[in-house]
Design a protein around this motif. Structure first.
Motif, PDB file in Angstrom:
ATOM      1  N   ALA A  17      -6.771  -1.778  -3.923  1.00 25.50           N
ATOM      2  CA  ALA A  17      -5.480  -1.078  -4.034  1.00 25.50           C
ATOM      3  C   ALA A  17      -5.578   0.301  -3.375  1.00 25.50           C
ATOM      4  O   ALA A  17      -4.668   0.723  -2.640  1.00 25.50           O
ATOM      5  CB  ALA A  17      -5.075  -0.947  -5.506  1.00 25.50           C
ATOM      6  N   ARG A  18      -6.694   0.985  -3.607  1.00 23.46           N
ATOM      7  CA  ARG A  18      -6.885   2.305  -2.962  1.00 23.46           C
ATOM      8  C   ARG A  18      -6.966   2.136  -1.446  1.00 23.46           C
ATOM      9  O   ARG A  18      -6.376   2.904  -0.688  1.00 23.46           O
ATOM     10  CB  ARG A  18      -8.193   2.957  -3.464  1.00 23.46           C
ATOM     11  CG  ARG A  18      -8.042   3.693  -4.790  1.00 23.46           C
ATOM     12  CD  ARG A  18      -9.241   4.603  -5.042  1.00 23.46           C
ATOM     13  NE  ARG A  18     -10.520   3.905  -5.004  1.00 23.46           N
ATOM     14  CZ  ARG A  18     -11.045   3.231  -6.029  1.00 23.46           C
ATOM     15  NH1 ARG A  18     -10.415   3.192  -7.178  1.00 23.46           N
ATOM     16  NH2 ARG A  18     -12.204   2.615  -5.916  1.00 23.46           N
ATOM     17  N   PHE A  19      -7.671   1.096  -1.016  1.00 19.73           N
ATOM     18  CA  PHE A  19      -7.823   0.826   0.413  1.00 19.73           C
ATOM     19  C   PHE A  19      -6.448   0.558   1.050  1.00 19.73           C
ATOM     20  O   PHE A  19      -6.117   1.099   2.114  1.00 19.73           O
ATOM     21  CB  PHE A  19      -8.765  -0.371   0.594  1.00 19.73           C
ATOM     22  CG  PHE A  19      -8.829  -0.885   1.998  1.00 19.73           C
ATOM     23  CD1 PHE A  19      -9.593  -0.234   2.958  1.00 19.73           C
ATOM     24  CD2 PHE A  19      -8.116  -2.019   2.373  1.00 19.73           C
ATOM     25  CE1 PHE A  19      -9.645  -0.703   4.261  1.00 19.73           C
ATOM     26  CE2 PHE A  19      -8.165  -2.491   3.673  1.00 19.73           C
ATOM     27  CZ  PHE A  19      -8.927  -1.836   4.614  1.00 19.73           C
ATOM     28  N   ALA A  20      -5.641  -0.272   0.384  1.00 18.91           N
ATOM     29  CA  ALA A  20      -4.305  -0.601   0.931  1.00 18.91           C
ATOM     30  C   ALA A  20      -3.460   0.672   1.053  1.00 18.91           C
ATOM     31  O   ALA A  20      -2.756   0.878   2.046  1.00 18.91           O
ATOM     32  CB  ALA A  20      -3.609  -1.620   0.029  1.00 18.91           C
ATOM     33  N   HIS A  21      -3.571   1.521   0.053  1.00 16.56           N
ATOM     34  CA  HIS A  21      -2.749   2.738   0.013  1.00 16.56           C
ATOM     35  C   HIS A  21      -3.248   3.793   1.003  1.00 16.56           C
ATOM     36  O   HIS A  21      -2.470   4.413   1.734  1.00 16.56           O
ATOM     37  CB  HIS A  21      -2.769   3.296  -1.423  1.00 16.56           C
ATOM     38  CG  HIS A  21      -1.928   4.518  -1.584  1.00 16.56           C
ATOM     39  ND1 HIS A  21      -2.447   5.796  -1.447  1.00 16.56           N
ATOM     40  CD2 HIS A  21      -0.606   4.678  -1.851  1.00 16.56           C
ATOM     41  CE1 HIS A  21      -1.477   6.675  -1.624  1.00 16.56           C
ATOM     42  NE2 HIS A  21      -0.347   6.022  -1.872  1.00 16.56           N
ATOM     43  N   ASP A  22      -4.575   3.977   1.039  1.00 15.08           N
ATOM     44  CA  ASP A  22      -5.130   5.099   1.815  1.00 15.08           C
ATOM     45  C   ASP A  22      -5.433   4.735   3.266  1.00 15.08           C
ATOM     46  O   ASP A  22      -5.401   5.590   4.142  1.00 15.08           O
ATOM     47  CB  ASP A  22      -6.463   5.585   1.191  1.00 15.08           C
ATOM     48  CG  ASP A  22      -6.262   6.118  -0.220  1.00 15.08           C
ATOM     49  OD1 ASP A  22      -5.103   6.353  -0.606  1.00 15.08           O
ATOM     50  OD2 ASP A  22      -7.271   6.273  -0.936  1.00 15.08           O
ATOM     51  N   VAL A  23      -5.780   3.468   3.509  1.00 22.64           N
ATOM     52  CA  VAL A  23      -6.219   3.089   4.865  1.00 22.64           C
ATOM     53  C   VAL A  23      -5.151   2.263   5.594  1.00 22.64           C
ATOM     54  O   VAL A  23      -4.810   2.565   6.738  1.00 22.64           O
ATOM     55  CB  VAL A  23      -7.559   2.291   4.806  1.00 22.64           C
ATOM     56  CG1 VAL A  23      -8.004   1.887   6.208  1.00 22.64           C
ATOM     57  CG2 VAL A  23      -8.639   3.117   4.112  1.00 22.64           C
ATOM     58  N   VAL A  24      -4.623   1.242   4.928  1.00 19.84           N
ATOM     59  CA  VAL A  24      -3.693   0.337   5.641  1.00 19.84           C
ATOM     60  C   VAL A  24      -2.323   0.990   5.817  1.00 19.84           C
ATOM     61  O   VAL A  24      -1.843   1.156   6.950  1.00 19.84           O
ATOM     62  CB  VAL A  24      -3.569  -1.022   4.916  1.00 19.84           C
ATOM     63  CG1 VAL A  24      -2.623  -1.950   5.679  1.00 19.84           C
ATOM     64  CG2 VAL A  24      -4.941  -1.684   4.769  1.00 19.84           C
ATOM     65  N   ALA A  25      -1.707   1.361   4.690  1.00 20.83           N
ATOM     66  CA  ALA A  25      -0.310   1.836   4.760  1.00 20.83           C
ATOM     67  C   ALA A  25      -0.107   2.969   5.776  1.00 20.83           C
ATOM     68  O   ALA A  25       0.847   2.907   6.576  1.00 20.83           O
ATOM     69  CB  ALA A  25       0.171   2.240   3.366  1.00 20.83           C
ATOM     70  N   PRO A  26      -0.981   3.981   5.820  1.00 20.62           N
ATOM     71  CA  PRO A  26      -0.712   5.078   6.774  1.00 20.62           C
ATOM     72  C   PRO A  26      -0.899   4.688   8.240  1.00 20.62           C
ATOM     73  O   PRO A  26      -0.459   5.416   9.127  1.00 20.62           O
ATOM     74  CB  PRO A  26      -1.756   6.155   6.396  1.00 20.62           C
ATOM     75  CG  PRO A  26      -2.397   5.710   5.132  1.00 20.62           C
ATOM     76  CD  PRO A  26      -2.178   4.249   4.995  1.00 20.62           C
ATOM     77  N   GLN A  27      -1.556   3.559   8.497  1.00 22.36           N
ATOM     78  CA  GLN A  27      -1.893   3.257   9.900  1.00 22.36           C
ATOM     79  C   GLN A  27      -1.123   2.093  10.515  1.00 22.36           C
ATOM     80  O   GLN A  27      -1.193   1.882  11.723  1.00 22.36           O
ATOM     81  CB  GLN A  27      -3.392   2.916  10.003  1.00 22.36           C
ATOM     82  CG  GLN A  27      -4.311   4.055   9.572  1.00 22.36           C
ATOM     83  CD  GLN A  27      -5.713   3.836  10.097  1.00 22.36           C
ATOM     84  OE1 GLN A  27      -5.986   4.087  11.268  1.00 22.36           O
ATOM     85  NE2 GLN A  27      -6.595   3.341   9.247  1.00 22.36           N
ATOM     86  N   VAL A  28      -0.397   1.330   9.680  1.00 26.02           N
ATOM     87  CA  VAL A  28       0.202   0.096  10.220  1.00 26.02           C
ATOM     88  C   VAL A  28       1.142   0.344  11.384  1.00 26.02           C
ATOM     89  O   VAL A  28       1.132  -0.419  12.358  1.00 26.02           O
ATOM     90  CB  VAL A  28       0.951  -0.738   9.148  1.00 26.02           C
ATOM     91  CG1 VAL A  28       0.003  -1.559   8.337  1.00 26.02           C
ATOM     92  CG2 VAL A  28       1.824   0.123   8.282  1.00 26.02           C
ATOM     93  N   ALA A  29       1.919   1.410  11.309  1.00 32.18           N
ATOM     94  CA  ALA A  29       2.884   1.653  12.387  1.00 32.18           C
ATOM     95  C   ALA A  29       2.131   1.908  13.696  1.00 32.18           C
ATOM     96  O   ALA A  29       2.532   1.435  14.770  1.00 32.18           O
ATOM     97  CB  ALA A  29       3.772   2.839  12.041  1.00 32.18           C
ATOM     98  N   ARG A  30       1.014   2.620  13.603  1.00 30.89           N
ATOM     99  CA  ARG A  30       0.223   2.907  14.815  1.00 30.89           C
ATOM    100  C   ARG A  30      -0.406   1.627  15.376  1.00 30.89           C
ATOM    101  O   ARG A  30      -0.393   1.400  16.582  1.00 30.89           O
ATOM    102  CB  ARG A  30      -0.847   3.958  14.497  1.00 30.89           C
ATOM    103  CG  ARG A  30      -1.582   4.469  15.734  1.00 30.89           C
ATOM    104  CD  ARG A  30      -2.315   5.767  15.468  1.00 30.89           C
ATOM    105  NE  ARG A  30      -3.195   5.692  14.315  1.00 30.89           N
ATOM    106  CZ  ARG A  30      -4.413   5.164  14.324  1.00 30.89           C
ATOM    107  NH1 ARG A  30      -4.899   4.672  15.437  1.00 30.89           N
ATOM    108  NH2 ARG A  30      -5.144   5.134  13.227  1.00 30.89           N
TER     109      ARG A  30
END
Ligand SMILES: Cc1cc2nc3c(=O)[nH]c(=O)nc-3n(C[C@H](O)[C@H](O)[C@H](O)COP(=O)(O)OP(=O)(O)OC[C@H]3O[C@@H](n4cnc5c(N)ncnc54)[C@H](O)[C@@H]3O)c2cc1C
Length: 377
Positions: A17-30
């Motif tokens: 959950a932390r990984f999805a929030h901190d790593v995935v969510a902020p980068q998907v648009a890029r």
């Protein structure tokens, strides 16, 4: 039967959950604008064990059960369908090699796959054969040194960069399913040529693409399933894939519902919050009720798979229902957001593209209906 180590599960879910929030969510648009597989994020996912989930402990994995994989698929799918596809496909290759390859062959690839240093993919589909898997033309011909493989694969997750491929090929032209064998293919060897990643209308973090094999030599111990067994093995593993794809669809709908619920409390029209308009909130109630049903279907299929019982019907029903649910509810929930839902910061459009992909991978919705119809006769 799985070997879930219960104390690990809550920790892993919290880390994911932390990984999805901190790593995935902020980068998907890029990732989408750069049209690429998120290799850096896959390495980060590997660091918390996500590439070794079902890989036996003896091979450096976590040796966990399918139930947890499905929960993680929903959690990560809520953040991004494409990234989750890429990650799970690498994981699946590691788990398959640990299970089905001779130890010397598995040793060559499994440690790198679970460390996220190499990417894996599973290649059945070809430009001229998708739903009709028995019609594949990639040909494996017996030679003194092993198997010579010639042909081309298309529409393969991770093909844009995959290093290790679980590949299905025909050993006897015209023999259909009974002639198909399964090999491990190494993208570094002569005879392997990658095609540029496919340019699609979205979901580029899946790394969809294809490659050609031209005189590629697979050694005898690199055949994972001989003719007569590979087709059946593919159909068994597809039940798991259908179930986690269904869970990913639920993840996307759950995330869209969460965002719309929050928005409805703050956005006002005609003197009150959107959530106080009956016509508005019924839309969300419908999505919530359907999602609860979808989650039950996924839980049922996962329980059957974990207990080793035939899950064909449950998995096909779960994927058909959850894919349709996502294709219908994601636009409905986006509509509830008004124009605001079109902003790139929200996942509605991206998730809808994910739902469209879900309607093809591991059995199109039409093929699922065929399977369900055959099983309920
Ligand atoms: C992003 C993405 C990732 C993918 N990843 C992988 C992967 O990792 N590995 C892999 O092997 N494949 C992969 N696929 C391929 C996927 O499995 C195929 O798209 C799928 O099997 C359908 O095949 P097709 O697209 O060739 O459609 P076709 O088989 O050409 O079918 C076209 C349409 O006709 C329908 N249809 C076909 N036959 C019938 C019938 N008998 N009755 C009624 N309707 C029918 C289909 O449902 C579909 O709607 C991926 C696809 C996508 C889009």
């Amino acid at each position: 039967m799985h070997t879930s180590v219960t104390p690990v599960a809550p920790d892993l879910m919290a880390a994911a959950a932390r990984f999805a929030h901190d790593v995935v969510a902020p980068q998907v648009a890029r990732w989408e604008s750069e049209r690429r597989i998120a290799r850096d994020a896959i390495t980060a996912a590997a660091a918390i064990g996500l590439t070794g989930l079902e890989v036996p402990v003896a091979w450096g994995g976590l040796g966990l059960g399918f139930d947890l994989k499905v929960q993680l698929a929903e959690l990560l799918g809520a953040a991004d369908f494409g990234f989750t596809m890429s990650l799970i496909n690498t994981h699946n290759v590691a788990a398959k090699l640990a299970r089905n390859a001779p130890p010397d062959v598995a040793r060559r690839y499994v440690p790198d796959l679970i460390a996220g240093r190499r990417l894996g993919c599973t290649a059945l589909t070809e430009a001229t054969a998708g739903s009709d898997f028995g019609a594949i033309r990639t040909l494996a011909t017996r030679t003194a040194a092993g198997w010579r493989i010639d042909g081309a694969k298309a529409w393969i997750t991770n093909a844009a960069e995959a290093d290790v491929i679980v590949l299905y090929a025909q050993t006897e032209a015209g023999a259909g399913g009974r002639g198909i064998a399964c090999f491990v293919v190494d993208a570094q060897r002569p005879g392997f040529a990658r095609e540029p990643a496919f340019a699609l209308s979205g979901q580029h973090s899946i790394g969809t693409g294809g490659f050609r094999l031209d005189g590629y030599l697979a050694r005898d111990d690199e055949m994972l399933h001989p003719p007569g067994q590979a087709f059946k093995a593919a159909l068994v593993s597809i039940n798991g894939a259908r179930t986690y794809i269904a869970a990913m669809c639920n993840g996307m709908v759950g995330e869209a519902l969460r965002i719309a619920l929050a928005y409805g409390k703050t956005r006002h029209s005609f003197g009150k919050p959107l959530a106080e308009h009956q016509g508005w909130r019924w839309r969300l109630a419908e999505a919530s009720a359907e999602l609860a049903g979808g989650r039950l279907l996924v839980a049922q299929a996962a329980a059957l798979i974990d207990s080793g019982v035939d899950a064909q019907l449950a998995a096909a029903q779960a994927k058909w229902v959850c894919t349709r649910l996502a294709e219908r509810q994601l636009p409905a929930l986006a509509q509830a957001m008004g124009a605001e839902g079109l902003r790139e910061t929200y996942p509605f459009g991206r998730h809808l593209a994910g739902a469209r992909v879900a309607s093809f991978v591991d059995g199109s919705s039409e093929m699922l209906l065929e399977r369900i119809a055959a099983l309920i006769r």
